[in-house]
Design a protein around this motif. Sequence first.
Motif, short mmCIF file in Angstrom:
data_model
loop_
_atom_site.label_atom_id
_atom_site.label_comp_id
_atom_site.label_asym_id
_atom_site.label_seq_id
_atom_site.Cartn_x
_atom_site.Cartn_y
_atom_site.Cartn_z
N PRO A 69 1.09 -1.21 0.00
CA PRO A 69 0.08 0.08 0.07
C PRO A 69 1.07 1.24 0.09
O PRO A 69 2.01 1.27 0.48
CB PRO A 69 -0.85 -0.02 1.32
CG PRO A 69 0.16 -0.97 2.17
CD PRO A 69 0.79 -1.91 1.23
N GLU A 70 0.18 2.33 -0.61
CA GLU A 70 1.05 3.69 -0.25
C GLU A 70 1.16 3.98 1.16
O GLU A 70 0.38 3.52 2.00
CB GLU A 70 0.10 4.66 -0.83
CG GLU A 70 -0.02 4.60 -2.41
CD GLU A 70 1.22 4.74 -3.32
OE1 GLU A 70 2.02 5.50 -2.81
OE2 GLU A 70 1.27 4.13 -4.26
N TYR B 209 1.69 6.91 3.58
CA TYR B 209 1.68 8.11 3.90
C TYR B 209 1.79 8.25 5.40
O TYR B 209 0.66 7.71 6.27
CB TYR B 209 0.14 8.90 3.40
CG TYR B 209 0.16 10.25 3.92
CD1 TYR B 209 0.95 11.21 3.53
CD2 TYR B 209 -0.79 10.39 4.51
CE1 TYR B 209 0.61 12.47 3.91
CE2 TYR B 209 -1.09 11.81 4.96
CZ TYR B 209 -0.42 12.78 4.44
OH TYR B 209 -0.73 14.09 5.09
N LYS C 264 -0.44 2.36 11.48
CA LYS C 264 -0.04 2.29 10.04
C LYS C 264 1.18 1.75 10.10
O LYS C 264 1.87 1.06 9.01
CB LYS C 264 -0.19 3.42 9.14
CG LYS C 264 0.29 3.59 8.03
CD LYS C 264 -0.85 3.34 6.95
CE LYS C 264 -0.33 3.62 5.48
NZ LYS C 264 -1.57 3.28 4.77
N TYR D 156 2.94 -1.55 7.99
CA TYR D 156 3.72 -1.32 6.88
C TYR D 156 5.20 -2.25 7.32
O TYR D 156 5.84 -2.87 6.39
CB TYR D 156 4.10 -0.16 6.53
CG TYR D 156 4.36 0.35 5.11
CD1 TYR D 156 3.35 0.38 4.21
CD2 TYR D 156 5.89 0.49 4.69
CE1 TYR D 156 3.82 0.56 2.80
CE2 TYR D 156 6.27 0.36 3.50
CZ TYR D 156 5.15 0.77 2.67
OH TYR D 156 5.37 0.74 1.37
N CYS E 39 -8.24 7.28 10.61
CA CYS E 39 -7.37 6.32 9.92
C CYS E 39 -7.64 6.37 8.40
O CYS E 39 -6.58 5.97 7.65
CB CYS E 39 -7.63 5.00 10.26
SG CYS E 39 -7.18 4.60 12.26
N SER E 40 -8.72 6.80 7.92
CA SER E 40 -8.84 6.98 6.20
C SER E 40 -7.97 7.84 5.74
O SER E 40 -7.64 8.30 4.69
CB SER E 40 -10.36 7.19 6.15
OG SER E 40 -10.79 8.61 6.60
N GLU F 234 -5.03 6.62 4.35
CA GLU F 234 -5.06 5.78 2.98
C GLU F 234 -5.25 6.76 1.87
O GLU F 234 -6.29 7.26 1.80
CB GLU F 234 -6.46 4.92 3.32
CG GLU F 234 -6.31 3.96 4.48
CD GLU F 234 -5.10 3.27 4.54
OE1 GLU F 234 -4.78 2.44 3.56
OE2 GLU F 234 -4.67 2.83 5.52
N ARG F 235 -4.23 6.70 1.15
CA ARG F 235 -4.12 7.76 -0.09
C ARG F 235 -4.33 6.86 -1.37
O ARG F 235 -3.83 6.11 -1.57
CB ARG F 235 -2.67 8.55 -0.06
CG ARG F 235 -2.75 9.52 1.25
CD ARG F 235 -1.30 10.25 1.10
NE ARG F 235 -1.62 11.75 0.60
CZ ARG F 235 -0.68 12.47 0.42
NH1 ARG F 235 0.60 11.80 0.30
NH2 ARG F 235 -0.98 13.79 0.05
#
Length: 129
Positions: free
Chosen positions: A59-60, A62, A73, A77, A124-125, A128-129
Motif C-alpha cells: 500500500p501507499e 503516507y 499504520k 507496513y 485512519c482513512s 489511506e491515500r
Amino acid sequence: MAFFNHLMLVSSLLPLVLSSPFFPPTCYTKVLGMARELTQWAADLKRDPETFLCMAHMPELYLDVHNSCVMYKMRTYISLVEGLRERRCAYTREVRKLGVTLRQLFIFMSEKCHGDLVFTIHDCSLLER
C-alpha cells in the motif's frame, strides 16, 4: 602573514555565525522530518525499476504524525516489509533500509518522544491515500 590572513577570515565570519539562530532539533521536528522522508522514500521504491515489481502490492505509505492511527499504520507496513523475505527485492539494500528506518521512527515516536507528541486527529482513512 598566513596567521594574519587566517585571523582576518575568522574575524569576518564570526559575526555571520553568531547572528544566525541555532535551534537544536526537537522530538517533533525530528519525527516530522523522518516521516516526510520515509513517505517519499517508499514512493520512490515503488517507482524504482529494481523494486517496483515486488513493491507493487504494497500500500501507499503516507505518514501524518498528527494522526493517532499512524502508529498502527507503521506497525502494519513494517510487518509487510518484513514479509517480503521470499521475494527478491526484500534483499535489496534500499528495501531493508526502509524497514529499519521505519522501525526506528516507530521506536522514536513510542519511546523517546512519547510525552512530546500530541495527536490532533483520529481518522485512519486520512492515511489511506
